[in-house]
Design an enzyme around this catalytic site. Structure first.
Site, PDB file in Angstrom:
ATOM      1  N   ASP A  45      17.951   7.784 -43.400  1.00 16.88           N
ATOM      2  CA  ASP A  45      18.860   8.896 -43.088  1.00 16.88           C
ATOM      3  C   ASP A  45      18.971   9.772 -44.326  1.00 16.88           C
ATOM      4  OD1 ASP A  45      19.800   8.564 -40.399  1.00 16.88           O
ATOM      5  OD2 ASP A  45      20.902   6.795 -41.072  1.00 16.88           O
ATOM      6  N   ARG A  93      20.463   8.907 -49.850  1.00 12.87           N
ATOM      7  CA  ARG A  93      20.045   7.518 -49.976  1.00 12.87           C
ATOM      8  C   ARG A  93      19.410   7.195 -51.321  1.00 12.87           C
ATOM      9  NH1 ARG A  93      23.119   6.884 -46.482  1.00 12.87           N
ATOM     10  NH2 ARG A  93      22.746   6.215 -44.326  1.00 12.87           N
ATOM     11  N   ARG A 135      28.374  16.565 -40.157  1.00 13.14           N
ATOM     12  CA  ARG A 135      26.950  16.215 -40.035  1.00 13.14           C
ATOM     13  C   ARG A 135      26.216  17.185 -39.125  1.00 13.14           C
ATOM     14  NH1 ARG A 135      27.010  10.416 -37.764  1.00 13.14           N
ATOM     15  NH2 ARG A 135      24.775  10.497 -38.231  1.00 13.14           N
ATOM     16  N   LYS A 138      18.570  14.281 -33.499  1.00 15.89           N
ATOM     17  CA  LYS A 138      19.541  13.294 -33.032  1.00 15.89           C
ATOM     18  C   LYS A 138      20.857  13.995 -32.747  1.00 15.89           C
ATOM     19  CE  LYS A 138      21.068  11.803 -37.649  1.00 15.89           C
ATOM     20  NZ  LYS A 138      21.039  10.749 -38.655  1.00 15.89           N
ATOM     21  N   HIS A 139      21.701  13.424 -31.914  1.00 18.46           N
ATOM     22  CA  HIS A 139      21.608  12.200 -31.123  1.00 18.46           C
ATOM     23  C   HIS A 139      21.496  12.645 -29.668  1.00 18.46           C
ATOM     24  CE1 HIS A 139      23.970  11.332 -34.784  1.00 18.46           C
ATOM     25  NE2 HIS A 139      23.375  10.132 -34.773  1.00 18.46           N
ATOM     26  N   HIS A 161      29.899   3.449 -33.072  1.00 16.12           N
ATOM     27  CA  HIS A 161      29.717   2.204 -33.809  1.00 16.12           C
ATOM     28  C   HIS A 161      30.696   1.136 -33.308  1.00 16.12           C
ATOM     29  CE1 HIS A 161      28.002   5.250 -36.491  1.00 16.12           C
ATOM     30  NE2 HIS A 161      27.251   4.276 -36.975  1.00 16.12           N
ATOM     31  N   ASP A 217      19.217   4.887 -31.505  1.00 18.28           N
ATOM     32  CA  ASP A 217      20.179   4.790 -32.594  1.00 18.28           C
ATOM     33  C   ASP A 217      20.316   3.290 -32.891  1.00 18.28           C
ATOM     34  OD1 ASP A 217      22.029   5.446 -34.513  1.00 18.28           O
ATOM     35  OD2 ASP A 217      23.325   6.592 -33.180  1.00 18.28           O
TER      36      ASP A 217
END
Length: 918
Positions: free
Chosen positions: A79, A87, A147, A177-178, A190, A263
């Site tokens: 990501d 990252r 995001r 995405k998504h 989540h 995902d």
């Protein structure tokens, strides 16, 4: 690929589709976590890894080691939504991508994609699970938020397309995405299963628009959403497990031919209901290729292999997905080289050009939503003593520290205090004590979407502290994350959004509070209840006077002189001085009015009065002459047939623009007519007092006739035409006729009207005849502020000096070229702004005036200067020989027009500004 595919067993084929998660931090080769990852590669023979946070060398070394142990090359994903810095520690961290929505510049989206691709590939990453193509059209969304690029489908589509191109053109796969859209949700997937009850028509016109654009741009991967769409699918299954979504909608309707990735399969919306193994099988049957982050890779592979053996999954279907994965690896060149060179990393990761691009984006994305008391502008004006209260989650231990550092380096005195989600009463008592130490307060909050958190917002205790503090002392609320904080702090007077808590965004905030950078961003989302898309208060950047050829002390003398005239020549004023498209001085003095002691600020709005003639009407005429729709020497009757009477057939457009038509200066239309139509009829039938072209008589009536000519040509009222063709393209967001009630507090009062409306005028045009014309005319009616007018005059000077109309070199808000500026030739601007000598001895240009004895231009501007004044106390002068402009806005008619000291003040200011040039 056929031979490779044929060599694989069913279990090996299944494993090529499984992508487990791996930390990017350092691990010794015999570390237990690394041994688990090596087993995935050696024994399970997984096809890829999704890598998480680590240093460039740790990530690259770990991935190299795994690649060397893998029979087939691994497809490495990560990501990198806002750059590789998300990252890869030390790589470029751009602001979150909603910042790009605030600039609305596809070049910024492309720059993030480009840098992410180059830095990511340098450490061994091949697939970026970005961009986020969701529309964040639900303010309560706890997991998308910043995001997303925004909520307008067309704007988001353009930015998604550019981001995809930036990745693909530099060697990295892009992921949309998504799918088919995660923005209109209020549940964190989540934790649980969000449900969107939109039908296909709604999805087709909103959510799917950015996905179509990304697919057309060549995105290789689409990631499914763990969201139920019961209206679309007929079931409560999440999209990841729905063939109607992945096979029917994505493959068949949108004709996507690349890789479909789930995902994370360990998320609560999936694994809690279906279990690790069954969730994997169902996702594959629905149409997925890559199976991302199953709760247990062994269980996932076992379940998939058993499903093939049982006939639930056919060998042909399995081969299709495996072939897609292998072909992608081939296209990436991984069969030829799968590892990276460690000694090349420092030449790529974190390079200065990428960092500069991130810093530039962070500044241009700053969006000022509210500054009703001028607090932020006051902070920018002088060195400050302030308390900085910072708030963020436990994972952000340094929030606000970079802001404090920049402010201190800039000369501010700053006391810093940190609050946390778990801060209790004693911590808030300490914060209140520190707030009491200083006259000004800045709250810097980083409320961001965090997986598994389930909500996004300020603690109630912090919202109360902000609200109470704002009620008793100057306070600025800065959001380094979610833009929706006003729903918890609805009365806060100053609200600045930076969109992200990365280092460059904090630096941008610090520079903005110091006044070292402009604030130019616009909302890519709506903030309920009152802030629409594209809203944003723009504050320009003042260049160092010395850099523009001014003596700073002499410019300071201009301000001191104006301060000495407060409550004598006017209640308040704003002066703006600039050269070559940059502001050297933008300073307010005084207050709003006799019953409003608030100090005016640089963005205070004034009734422009007759500046409307040049800013609006004359510019409209230039555009129409450029387009061949208006002939300066044509009779007015060609455009306004109702303009009738003796000798009127000889009156031309040029006569109206030079005030030589023979019409009288004025008549009391507001008394003689009851409606706009009646007033226009009176103007058109007013007799000429003189022969056309013989005598100069400054005439509002001539401007009203000319307005009718413009409106007849364009087929709409002049306010609509100017908004569409001038003010909108030049981003003059505080310029318009008929200002709305929400602007009232930013507008200075003018006169106590005792003859027509019988009230103190504020936000209502001062000119009585324009009032009778419903507030819209070519001779008066515009309201604006100094920053907007600086943009206008900078554009005009640049075009006059020969810059290509579509690419002005820069305007005073610190940005580069504006979008689709009015297109007029340099020669035409020169013609409109040169003295016409019609009639002989007149100082008038076309619409504009030029310096003459006793005029407000003073005695020191060059012979090519041009300008105008407004009855309410406004004036503009431009000197193209020096690239100079002088803007002075006052409300000298408040409370009465009997005050005429402004005439001497205008001349003195113009002379002092020229004397300040070195």
């Amino acid at each position: 690929m056929d031979s490779i595919l044929a060599s694989l067993t069913t279990r090996q084929k299944v494993a090529q589709l499984v992508t487990p998660w791996l930390a990017g931090s350092y691990a010794a080769l015999d570390d237990s976590a690394f041994l688990v990852a090596r087993r995935w590669v050696d024994s399970l023979e997984v096809g890829g890894i999704i890598i998480s946070v680590g240093s460039p060398y740790d990530i690259a070394a770990k991935l190299n080691a795994l690649q060397e142990h893998s029979r087939l090359p691994l497809l490495i994903s990560a990501d990198l939504e806002w750059g590789a810095g998300m990252r890869v520690v030390g790589a470029t961290a751009f602001p979150h991508i909603m910042a790009v929505g605030a600039t609305n510049d596809p070049h910024d989206a492309y720059a993030i994609g480009r840098a992410a691709a180059l830095e990511g590939r340098a450490v061994g990453i091949h697939v970026n699970f970005a961009p986020d193509a969701d529309l964040n059209n639900n303010p309560a969304n706890p997991i998308i938020n910043t995001r997303s690029f925004g909520e307008d489908p067309k704007a988001v589509a353009r930015l998604v397309e550019a981001y995809v191109q930036g990745l693909r053109e530099h060697g990295m796969l892009a992921t949309l995405k998504h799918f088919p859209g995660h923005g209109d949700t209020e549940v964190d997937s989540h934790i649980g299963l969000p449900v969107i009850r939109a039908d296909y028509a709604r999805l087709d016109s909103l959510e799917l628009v950015p996905f179509r654009a990304g697919i057309a741009a060549g995105a290789d991967v689409v990631m499914s959403a763990h969201i139920a769409f019961p209206t679309l699918t007929g079931s409560d299954d999440p999209g990841t497990l729905s063939a109607a979504v992945l096979s029917g909608l994505l493959r068949d309707s949108l004709r996507f031919r690349g890789l479909v990735v789930t995902d994370a399969l360990m998320m609560g919306a999936i694994v809690s209901k279906y279990g690790a193994g069954e969730a994997t099988v169902r996702a594959f049957l629905a149409g997925s290729d890559l199976l991302l982050m199953p709760a247990d890779p062994d269980s996932a592979i076992n379940a998939m292999t058993a499903a093939v053996a049982a006939g639930r999954i056919t060998s042909e279907r399995l081969d299709v997905s495996v072939r897609r994965v292998l072909e992608i690896k081939g296209r990436l060149g991984l069969f030829a080289r799968r590892t990276v060179l460690l000694d090349s990393i420092a030449h790529v990761v974190g390079r200065r050009p990428y960092q500069d691009a991130a810093e530039d984006l962070a500044v241009r994305a700053l969006t000022l939503v509210r500054d009703t008391a001028g607090t932020l502008r006051q902070l920018r004006a002088t060195p400050s003593r302030l308390t900085l209260i910072a708030y963020a989650d436990e994972q952000n231990s340094t929030v606000g520290q970079r802001i404090a550092e920049v402010l201190r380096l800039g000369g501010d005195t700053v006391e810093y205090y940190r609050l946390w989600p778990m801060s209790g009463p004693l911590s808030y008592d300490s914060a209140r004590a520190m707030i009491a130490h200083n006259p000004q307060v800045v709250f810097a909050t980083n409320v961001r979407p965090i997986s598994w958190r389930g909500n996004i917002g300020l603690p109630d205790s912090l919202a109360r502290l902000i609200t109470v503090t704002d009620s008793v002392k100057p306070t600025v609320l800065v959001s380094l994350g979610s833009p929706y904080l006003l729903n918890q702090t609805p009365t806060v007077k100053s609200f600045l959004i930076a969109w992200s808590g990365v280092r460059v965004s904090e630096k941008a905030v610090g520079l903005a509070l110091l006044g070292r950078v402009p604030i130019t961003g616009r909302l890519p989302i709506r903030i309920p209840p009152g802030y629409p898309l594209e809203h944003g208060i723009r504050i320009p950047y003042n260049a160092a006077p010395e850099a523009l050829g001014f003596d700073r002390a002499r410019l300071d003398s201009v301000v001191a002189y104006l301060r000495s005239e407060v409550d004598s020549a006017f209640p308040g004023a704003v002066v703006a001085v600039g050269r070559h498209g940059r502001l050297a001085l933008l300073t307010p003095v005084g207050h709003y009015g006799i019953d409003d002691p608030r100090p005016v600020d640089s963005a205070t709005i004034y009734d422009l009065a007759s500046l409307t003639k040049v800013i609006g009407l004359t510019t409209a005429c230039m555009i129409l002459v450029e387009e061949g729709k208006l002939d300066l020497d044509a009779p007015v009757q060609r455009y306004v047939p109702a303009f009738r009477g003796p000798r009127k057939e000889r009156v031309t457009i040029r006569h109206l623009l030079t005030h030589s038509s023979g019409l009288p200066a004025w008549r009391p239309l507001y008394r003689e007519a009851a409606t706009r139509e009646e007033a226009l009829a009176l103007v058109d039938t007013t007799a000429l007092l003189r022969q056309p072209g013989d005598t100069f008589v400054y005439s509002d009536l001539g401007a009203i006739v000319l307005t009718q000519a413009v409106e007849a040509i364009v087929g709409q009222r002049i306010d609509s035409f100017l908004a569409r063709r001038v003010f909108g393209p030049l981003e003059m967001t505080s310029t318009r006729y008929l200002p709305p009630p929400s602007w009232r507090d930013r507008i200075t009062p003018t006169e106590n009207d005792t003859s027509f409306r019988h009230r103190m005028l504020r936000g209502e045009v001062h000119d009585e005849n324009t009032g009778r014309l419903e507030g819209v005319s070519g001779h008066a009616g515009l309201f604006s502020n100094a920053p907007d007018l600086a943009r206008f005059v900078a554009w005009l000077l640049q075009v006059r000096s020969g810059f290509t109309p579509g690419r002005p070199k820069g305007l005073p808000n610190g940005r580069g070229p504006v979008v689709n500026p009015p297109e007029v030739r340099s020669e035409l601007v020169t013609e409109f702004t040169r003295r016409q000598i019609l009639p002989a001895g007149s100082s008038r240009a076309l619409g504009w005036d030029t310096p003459s004895e006793g005029s407000s231009a003073g005695t020191k501007l060059s012979a090519h200067a041009f300008g105008h004044t407004g009855f309410t106390g406004t004036s503009i002068w431009l000197d193209p020989d020096r690239g100079l402009f002088i803007i002075l806005l006052t409300n000298r008619v408040h409370p009465t027009r009997a005050n005429t000291r402004i005439f001497a003040v205008r001349r003195r200011v113009a002379e002092m500004v020229v004397e300040a040039l070195r």
